[in-house]
Design a protein around this motif. Structure first.
Motif, PDB file in Angstrom:
ATOM      1  N   ILE A 221       0.836  -1.294   0.140  1.00 20.19           N
ATOM      2  CA  ILE A 221      -0.028   0.052   0.133  1.00 20.19           C
ATOM      3  C   ILE A 221       0.792   1.180   0.075  1.00 20.19           C
ATOM      4  CG2 ILE A 221      -1.651   1.327   1.243  1.00 20.19           C
ATOM      5  CD1 ILE A 221      -2.827  -1.349   2.319  1.00 20.19           C
ATOM      6  N   ARG A 222       1.745   1.190   0.990  1.00 17.81           N
ATOM      7  CA  ARG A 222       2.941   2.297   0.859  1.00 17.81           C
ATOM      8  C   ARG A 222       3.760   2.646  -0.360  1.00 17.81           C
ATOM      9  NH1 ARG A 222       8.129   3.442   1.945  1.00 17.81           N
ATOM     10  NH2 ARG A 222       8.693   1.189   1.811  1.00 17.81           N
ATOM     11  N   VAL A 223       4.265   1.571  -0.704  1.00 13.24           N
ATOM     12  CA  VAL A 223       4.897   1.975  -2.017  1.00 13.24           C
ATOM     13  C   VAL A 223       4.082   1.851  -3.480  1.00 13.24           C
ATOM     14  CG1 VAL A 223       6.820   0.867  -3.557  1.00 13.24           C
ATOM     15  CG2 VAL A 223       6.926   0.593  -0.994  1.00 13.24           C
ATOM     16  N   THR A 224       3.362   0.871  -3.552  1.00 14.44           N
ATOM     17  CA  THR A 224       2.564   0.610  -4.929  1.00 14.44           C
ATOM     18  C   THR A 224       1.453   1.363  -5.032  1.00 14.44           C
ATOM     19  OG1 THR A 224       3.483  -1.663  -4.900  1.00 14.44           O
ATOM     20  CG2 THR A 224       1.865  -1.040  -6.722  1.00 14.44           C
ATOM     21  N   LYS A 225       0.764   1.439  -4.014  1.00 13.69           N
ATOM     22  CA  LYS A 225      -0.537   2.153  -3.986  1.00 13.69           C
ATOM     23  C   LYS A 225      -0.797   3.522  -3.830  1.00 13.69           C
ATOM     24  CE  LYS A 225      -2.654  -2.346  -3.664  1.00 13.69           C
ATOM     25  NZ  LYS A 225      -3.844  -3.162  -2.935  1.00 13.69           N
ATOM     26  N   PRO A 229       2.618   5.794  -7.648  1.00 14.69           N
ATOM     27  CA  PRO A 229       1.524   6.656  -8.416  1.00 14.69           C
ATOM     28  C   PRO A 229       1.740   8.338  -8.031  1.00 14.69           C
ATOM     29  CG  PRO A 229       0.610   4.822  -7.354  1.00 14.69           C
ATOM     30  CD  PRO A 229       1.791   4.957  -6.909  1.00 14.69           C
ATOM     31  N   ALA A 230       2.200   8.565  -6.705  1.00  9.23           N
ATOM     32  CA  ALA A 230       2.450   9.942  -6.404  1.00  9.23           C
ATOM     33  C   ALA A 230       3.958  10.546  -6.613  1.00  9.23           C
ATOM     34  CB  ALA A 230       2.151  10.046  -4.709  1.00  9.23           C
ATOM     35  N   GLY A 231       4.839   9.771  -7.219  1.00 10.22           N
ATOM     36  CA  GLY A 231       6.164  10.171  -7.172  1.00 10.22           C
ATOM     37  C   GLY A 231       6.623  10.361  -6.252  1.00 10.22           C
ATOM     38  N   LEU A 232       6.524   9.668  -4.956  1.00  6.72           N
ATOM     39  CA  LEU A 232       7.346   9.583  -3.739  1.00  6.72           C
ATOM     40  C   LEU A 232       8.247   8.379  -3.617  1.00  6.72           C
ATOM     41  CD1 LEU A 232       4.237  10.478  -1.563  1.00  6.72           C
ATOM     42  CD2 LEU A 232       6.199  12.125  -2.368  1.00  6.72           C
ATOM     43  N   GLU A 233       8.530   7.442  -4.550  1.00  3.73           N
ATOM     44  CA  GLU A 233       9.239   6.329  -4.077  1.00  3.73           C
ATOM     45  C   GLU A 233      10.249   6.270  -5.686  1.00  3.73           C
ATOM     46  OE1 GLU A 233       9.593   3.409  -2.587  1.00  3.73           O
ATOM     47  OE2 GLU A 233       8.735   4.220  -0.991  1.00  3.73           O
ATOM     48  N   ASN A 234      11.640   6.507  -5.342  1.00  3.72           N
ATOM     49  CA  ASN A 234      12.625   6.627  -6.269  1.00  3.72           C
ATOM     50  C   ASN A 234      12.571   7.447  -7.438  1.00  3.72           C
ATOM     51  OD1 ASN A 234      13.518   4.316  -4.657  1.00  3.72           O
ATOM     52  ND2 ASN A 234      12.141   2.813  -5.963  1.00  3.72           N
ATOM     53  N   LEU A 240      -0.035   8.339 -12.485  1.00  3.41           N
ATOM     54  CA  LEU A 240      -1.253   8.279 -12.135  1.00  3.41           C
ATOM     55  C   LEU A 240      -1.864   6.983 -12.696  1.00  3.41           C
ATOM     56  CD1 LEU A 240      -2.223  11.718 -12.380  1.00  3.41           C
ATOM     57  CD2 LEU A 240      -2.504  10.585 -10.485  1.00  3.41           C
ATOM     58  N   GLU A 241      -1.681   6.307 -13.941  1.00  4.18           N
ATOM     59  CA  GLU A 241      -2.265   5.455 -14.526  1.00  4.18           C
ATOM     60  C   GLU A 241      -1.905   4.001 -13.707  1.00  4.18           C
ATOM     61  OE1 GLU A 241      -2.482   5.343 -18.643  1.00  4.18           O
ATOM     62  OE2 GLU A 241      -3.441   7.126 -18.766  1.00  4.18           O
ATOM     63  N   SER A 242      -0.976   4.137 -12.906  1.00  6.33           N
ATOM     64  CA  SER A 242      -0.517   2.620 -12.169  1.00  6.33           C
ATOM     65  C   SER A 242      -1.617   2.747 -10.744  1.00  6.33           C
ATOM     66  CB  SER A 242       0.910   2.580 -11.871  1.00  6.33           C
ATOM     67  OG  SER A 242       1.298   3.747 -10.959  1.00  6.33           O
ATOM     68  N   LEU A 243      -2.148   3.885 -10.793  1.00  6.18           N
ATOM     69  CA  LEU A 243      -3.015   3.713  -9.412  1.00  6.18           C
ATOM     70  C   LEU A 243      -4.106   3.054  -9.364  1.00  6.18           C
ATOM     71  CD1 LEU A 243      -3.362   5.341  -6.658  1.00  6.18           C
ATOM     72  CD2 LEU A 243      -4.855   7.101  -8.053  1.00  6.18           C
ATOM     73  N   GLU A 244      -4.358   2.061  -8.525  1.00  7.57           N
ATOM     74  CA  GLU A 244      -5.350   1.134  -8.340  1.00  7.57           C
ATOM     75  C   GLU A 244      -6.869   2.009  -8.144  1.00  7.57           C
ATOM     76  OE1 GLU A 244      -6.529  -2.770  -5.530  1.00  7.57           O
ATOM     77  OE2 GLU A 244      -5.724  -1.026  -4.676  1.00  7.57           O
ATOM     78  N   PRO A 317      -0.469  18.086  -0.381  1.00 12.13           N
ATOM     79  CA  PRO A 317       0.393  17.756   0.320  1.00 12.13           C
ATOM     80  C   PRO A 317      -0.132  16.663   1.461  1.00 12.13           C
ATOM     81  CG  PRO A 317      -0.495  19.724   1.240  1.00 12.13           C
ATOM     82  CD  PRO A 317      -0.905  19.569  -0.257  1.00 12.13           C
ATOM     83  N   ARG A 318      -1.242  16.171   1.422  1.00 12.32           N
ATOM     84  CA  ARG A 318      -1.941  15.210   2.404  1.00 12.32           C
ATOM     85  C   ARG A 318      -1.463  14.102   1.955  1.00 12.32           C
ATOM     86  NH1 ARG A 318      -5.132  17.417   6.207  1.00 12.32           N
ATOM     87  NH2 ARG A 318      -5.987  19.678   5.970  1.00 12.32           N
ATOM     88  N   VAL A 319      -0.875  13.847   0.747  1.00 12.22           N
ATOM     89  CA  VAL A 319      -0.672  12.548   0.066  1.00 12.22           C
ATOM     90  C   VAL A 319       0.537  11.966   0.800  1.00 12.22           C
ATOM     91  CG1 VAL A 319       0.000  11.254  -1.768  1.00 12.22           C
ATOM     92  CG2 VAL A 319      -1.975  12.881  -2.004  1.00 12.22           C
ATOM     93  N   GLU A 320       1.543  13.022   0.865  1.00 10.52           N
ATOM     94  CA  GLU A 320       2.802  12.650   1.400  1.00 10.52           C
ATOM     95  C   GLU A 320       2.436  12.379   2.842  1.00 10.52           C
ATOM     96  OE1 GLU A 320       7.449  14.256   1.397  1.00 10.52           O
ATOM     97  OE2 GLU A 320       5.761  15.193   0.448  1.00 10.52           O
ATOM     98  N   LEU A 321       1.614  13.155   3.668  1.00 12.69           N
ATOM     99  CA  LEU A 321       1.378  12.633   4.934  1.00 12.69           C
ATOM    100  C   LEU A 321       0.981  11.248   5.164  1.00 12.69           C
ATOM    101  CD1 LEU A 321      -0.180  16.148   6.128  1.00 12.69           C
ATOM    102  CD2 LEU A 321       2.091  15.251   6.694  1.00 12.69           C
ATOM    103  N   LEU A 322       0.173  11.040   4.250  1.00 11.51           N
ATOM    104  CA  LEU A 322      -0.429   9.609   4.284  1.00 11.51           C
ATOM    105  C   LEU A 322       0.454   8.578   4.073  1.00 11.51           C
ATOM    106  CD1 LEU A 322      -2.675   7.341   4.144  1.00 11.51           C
ATOM    107  CD2 LEU A 322      -3.114   7.805   1.848  1.00 11.51           C
TER     108      LEU A 322
END
Length: 353
Positions: A221-225, A229-234, A240-244, A317-322
């Motif tokens: 959930i943290r990495v893939t979902k 999708p949010a550009g917070l991993e690597n 966006l189209e990889s978002l479940e 910014p709430r996406v990064e908080l999540l």
């Protein structure tokens, strides 16, 4: 007289020992009850939901009204949420059978789905056996119901082409077939293997495998979902189209559903891990900290008042908080709880649950 007192005392001691031996430890009950208390209800509920979707699809086939279509869209979400709970029990041996990919793979390929519909053939299990997972399963059903975030177009396409409805029914029946295969895999053998899996090696230990899957689900959930999708991993680039479930704007609902099931398996179920941790540590400190971490994740989900797709698109910014609160929760499981349980943490498969 002394002999009588001695034998009486001995009987009392033996009875006392028998009583102590009869009290099962939480660790034993976990092995014995994890399937019946957690896994089986989740699988059965998903089967009920997909059967309901098939029933509503048959009704829609007779009357392609907006009202019937809305019921189908709502039921898709019920199915997807129910399946998100079963992912919590997608242990290594189960995952090796690829039931999860056949039931709900994402992302899907809309062009391939459209090509399949244009074949205008019989959409049965024989047909779908040879088709890629990117053109079937709950991901394909979501596309049929919501198109590319355009549910009005999705309804119009159904009303114009009866083969589209045939495809929907075929996909749904195939999901049900895979669900039956998954349930049979557990009930016709693996549940006994799971129950007796008490080896020192984690891959042959039910407690270790089950707890690792909780970690795996949270980290996926943290990495893939959320993260990728949010550009917070690597990479700072959003994907966006990889978002479940972005077409139905249900991403957050499915994330929450999975997390709720992790919490259920960890704390709330009769067969849970928190009781074992409290017994080993003699404290509720970690249980309380983990509960607080769950509440933090839920608060951050609720604070996003749009779809996750829109929140990422607008750099909310709430996406990064999540994302950060999910990382904190994962650490509690993979470090603190795993240490108390003496569980070896297996590598996480961030490409799926």
């Amino acid at each position: 007289m002394r002999k009588c007192i001695f034998y009486l005392a001995l009987i009392v001691v033996l009875i006392s020992c028998d009583k102590d031996d009869s009290v099962a430890s939480p660790m034993d009950t976990l092995h014995e009850d994890y399937f019946s208390e957690n896994i089986q209800p989740a699988l059965n509920d998903f089967k009920i939901q997909i059967e309901k979707q098939i029933e509503l699809s048959e009704n829609f086939k007779l009357e392609t009204t907006a009202s019937n279509f809305n019921k189908l869209q709502d039921q898709w979400l019920n199915c997807a949420k129910a399946f998100s709970k079963t992912r919590v029990y997608n242990l290594v041996a189960v995952k090796a059978k690829y039931f999860d990919l056949h039931i709900y793979n994402f992302p899907i390929n809309p062009d391939q789905i459209e090509n399949n519909i244009n074949e205008q053939t019989v959409y049965d299990s024989t047909y779908f056996t040879s088709k890629s997972t990117v053109s079937k399963g709950l991901g394909a059903v979501e596309f049929l119901f919501f198109n590319n975030q355009d549910p009005n177009l999705a309804l119009l396409l159904f009303q114009k082409d009866t083969f589209r409805i045939h495809y929907l029914l075929g996909v749904s029946q195939e999901i049900l077939r895979q669900t039956d295969l998954l349930i049979n895999f557990w009930e016709q053998g693996y549940k006994e293997t799971f129950l007796s899996a008490r080896n020192v090696s984690c891959v042959e230990n039910a407690r270790c495998l089950a707890f690792n899957q909780l970690i795996n689900v949270l980290d996926v959930i943290r990495v893939t979902k959320v993260g990728k999708p949010a550009g917070l991993e690597n990479s700072s680039n959003a994907s966006l189209e990889s978002l479940e479930a972005y077409r139905s704007e249900s991403s957050l609902a499915l994330i929450r559903s999975s997390i709720e099931e992790v919490q259920y398996a960890y704390t709330l179920s009769h067969a849970n891990f928190a009781t074992i941790i409290e017994e080993i540590s003699g404290s509720k400190v970690l249980t309380n900290e983990i509960d607080s971490a769950f509440q933090s994740v839920y608060s951050n989900i609720d604070a996003i008042d749009t779809s996750l797709y829109e929140a990422i698109s607008t750099n909310n910014p709430r996406v990064e908080l999540l994302y950060n609160s999910l990382f904190d929760l994962v650490k509690y499981f993979s470090v603190d709880a795993a240490s108390i349980l003496s569980v070896t943490v297996l590598p996480t498969d961030n490409d799926g649950d």
